[in-house]
Scaffold this motif. Sequence first.
Motif, mmCIF file in Angstrom:
data_model
loop_
_atom_site.group_PDB
_atom_site.id
_atom_site.type_symbol
_atom_site.label_atom_id
_atom_site.label_comp_id
_atom_site.label_asym_id
_atom_site.label_seq_id
_atom_site.Cartn_x
_atom_site.Cartn_y
_atom_site.Cartn_z
ATOM 1 N N TRP A 18 -57.204 -17.965 -33.035
ATOM 2 C CA TRP A 18 -56.777 -18.688 -34.149
ATOM 3 C C TRP A 18 -55.342 -18.968 -34.024
ATOM 4 N N GLN A 19 -54.483 -18.342 -33.396
ATOM 5 C CA GLN A 19 -53.170 -18.603 -32.937
ATOM 6 C C GLN A 19 -53.182 -19.772 -32.014
ATOM 7 N N ALA A 20 -53.928 -19.668 -30.890
ATOM 8 C CA ALA A 20 -53.996 -20.640 -30.040
ATOM 9 C C ALA A 20 -54.318 -21.826 -30.465
ATOM 10 N N ILE A 21 -55.162 -21.901 -31.477
ATOM 11 C CA ILE A 21 -55.821 -22.989 -32.087
ATOM 12 C C ILE A 21 -54.710 -23.840 -32.750
ATOM 13 N N ARG A 22 -53.688 -23.096 -33.450
ATOM 14 C CA ARG A 22 -52.482 -23.599 -34.104
ATOM 15 C C ARG A 22 -51.242 -24.125 -33.162
ATOM 16 N N ALA A 23 -51.146 -23.355 -31.988
ATOM 17 C CA ALA A 23 -49.985 -23.638 -30.968
ATOM 18 C C ALA A 23 -50.320 -24.560 -29.805
ATOM 19 N N ASP A 24 -51.856 -24.573 -29.398
ATOM 20 C CA ASP A 24 -52.073 -25.352 -28.104
ATOM 21 C C ASP A 24 -52.706 -26.444 -28.462
ATOM 22 N N PRO A 25 -52.362 -27.626 -28.065
ATOM 23 C CA PRO A 25 -53.177 -28.776 -28.224
ATOM 24 C C PRO A 25 -54.565 -28.942 -27.613
ATOM 25 N N VAL A 26 -54.489 -28.231 -26.500
ATOM 26 C CA VAL A 26 -55.980 -28.418 -25.866
ATOM 27 C C VAL A 26 -56.962 -27.593 -26.609
ATOM 28 N N MET A 27 -56.408 -26.395 -26.908
ATOM 29 C CA MET A 27 -57.595 -25.545 -27.882
ATOM 30 C C MET A 27 -57.915 -26.246 -29.023
ATOM 31 N N GLN A 28 -56.864 -26.665 -29.686
ATOM 32 C CA GLN A 28 -56.913 -27.555 -30.821
ATOM 33 C C GLN A 28 -58.031 -28.627 -30.882
ATOM 34 N N ALA A 29 -58.028 -29.131 -29.871
ATOM 35 C CA ALA A 29 -59.081 -30.384 -29.384
ATOM 36 C C ALA A 29 -60.335 -29.707 -28.981
ATOM 37 N N TYR A 30 -60.619 -28.697 -28.494
ATOM 38 C CA TYR A 30 -61.728 -27.792 -28.305
ATOM 39 C C TYR A 30 -62.359 -27.450 -29.466
ATOM 40 N N TYR A 31 -61.672 -27.029 -30.266
ATOM 41 C CA TYR A 31 -62.002 -26.551 -31.622
ATOM 42 C C TYR A 31 -62.548 -27.762 -32.760
ATOM 43 N N ARG A 32 -61.766 -28.754 -32.549
ATOM 44 C CA ARG A 32 -62.106 -29.876 -33.329
ATOM 45 C C ARG A 32 -63.340 -30.632 -32.773
ATOM 46 N N ARG A 48 -63.317 -17.241 -25.795
ATOM 47 C CA ARG A 48 -63.835 -16.973 -24.250
ATOM 48 C C ARG A 48 -63.102 -18.076 -23.464
ATOM 49 N N LYS A 49 -63.014 -19.246 -23.757
ATOM 50 C CA LYS A 49 -62.169 -20.150 -23.205
ATOM 51 C C LYS A 49 -60.715 -19.595 -23.139
ATOM 52 N N LEU A 50 -60.000 -19.062 -24.021
ATOM 53 C CA LEU A 50 -58.791 -18.336 -23.865
ATOM 54 C C LEU A 50 -58.859 -17.229 -23.013
ATOM 55 N N LEU A 51 -59.971 -16.348 -22.749
ATOM 56 C CA LEU A 51 -60.013 -15.196 -21.732
ATOM 57 C C LEU A 51 -60.139 -15.972 -20.468
ATOM 58 N N SER A 52 -60.986 -16.900 -20.202
ATOM 59 C CA SER A 52 -60.969 -17.459 -18.844
ATOM 60 C C SER A 52 -59.513 -18.103 -18.315
ATOM 61 N N GLY A 53 -58.673 -18.523 -19.469
ATOM 62 C CA GLY A 53 -57.420 -19.077 -18.973
ATOM 63 C C GLY A 53 -56.651 -17.855 -18.581
ATOM 64 N N ILE A 54 -56.563 -16.680 -19.437
ATOM 65 C CA ILE A 54 -55.910 -15.608 -19.138
ATOM 66 C C ILE A 54 -56.198 -15.029 -17.901
ATOM 67 N N TYR A 64 -48.726 -19.242 -17.857
ATOM 68 C CA TYR A 64 -49.407 -20.227 -18.830
ATOM 69 C C TYR A 64 -48.626 -21.320 -19.362
ATOM 70 N N THR A 65 -49.175 -22.308 -19.558
ATOM 71 C CA THR A 65 -48.206 -23.607 -20.002
ATOM 72 C C THR A 65 -49.140 -24.386 -21.138
ATOM 73 N N ILE A 66 -48.577 -24.507 -22.120
ATOM 74 C CA ILE A 66 -49.467 -24.772 -23.485
ATOM 75 C C ILE A 66 -49.536 -26.256 -23.293
ATOM 76 N N GLY A 67 -50.718 -26.614 -23.509
ATOM 77 C CA GLY A 67 -51.235 -28.023 -23.401
ATOM 78 C C GLY A 67 -51.687 -28.700 -22.038
ATOM 79 N N VAL A 68 -51.586 -27.640 -21.000
ATOM 80 C CA VAL A 68 -51.728 -28.127 -19.633
ATOM 81 C C VAL A 68 -53.216 -27.554 -19.540
ATOM 82 N N VAL A 69 -54.424 -28.360 -18.963
ATOM 83 C CA VAL A 69 -55.516 -27.758 -18.538
ATOM 84 C C VAL A 69 -55.566 -27.949 -17.181
#
Length: 70
Positions: A18-32, A48-54, A64-69
């Motif tokens: 939930w925090q990643a969706i608020r802070a990271d545009p990539v996660m937010q786009a995935y959620y939307r 799961r996406k967050l876990l794989s990133g970690i 980790y860089t916010i907004g970078v895939v």
Amino acid sequence: MTMRAHRLIRSYFVEASWQAIRADPVMQAYYRKHQGKNVKRIIVKVARKLLSGILAVMKIEVPYTIGVVE
């Protein structure tokens, strides 16, 4: 690891998602992209996406860089 520990870790990742969706545009786009479906399933997908990133960050040892895939 006990079953209780697995549930605890899962709940931590759901909260982090939930925090990643608020802070990271990539996660937010995935959620939307998945919006309109079952919210609980979507947030587990984000977790799961967050876990794989970690895991990737731990493996390649690059911060980790916010907004970078990669």
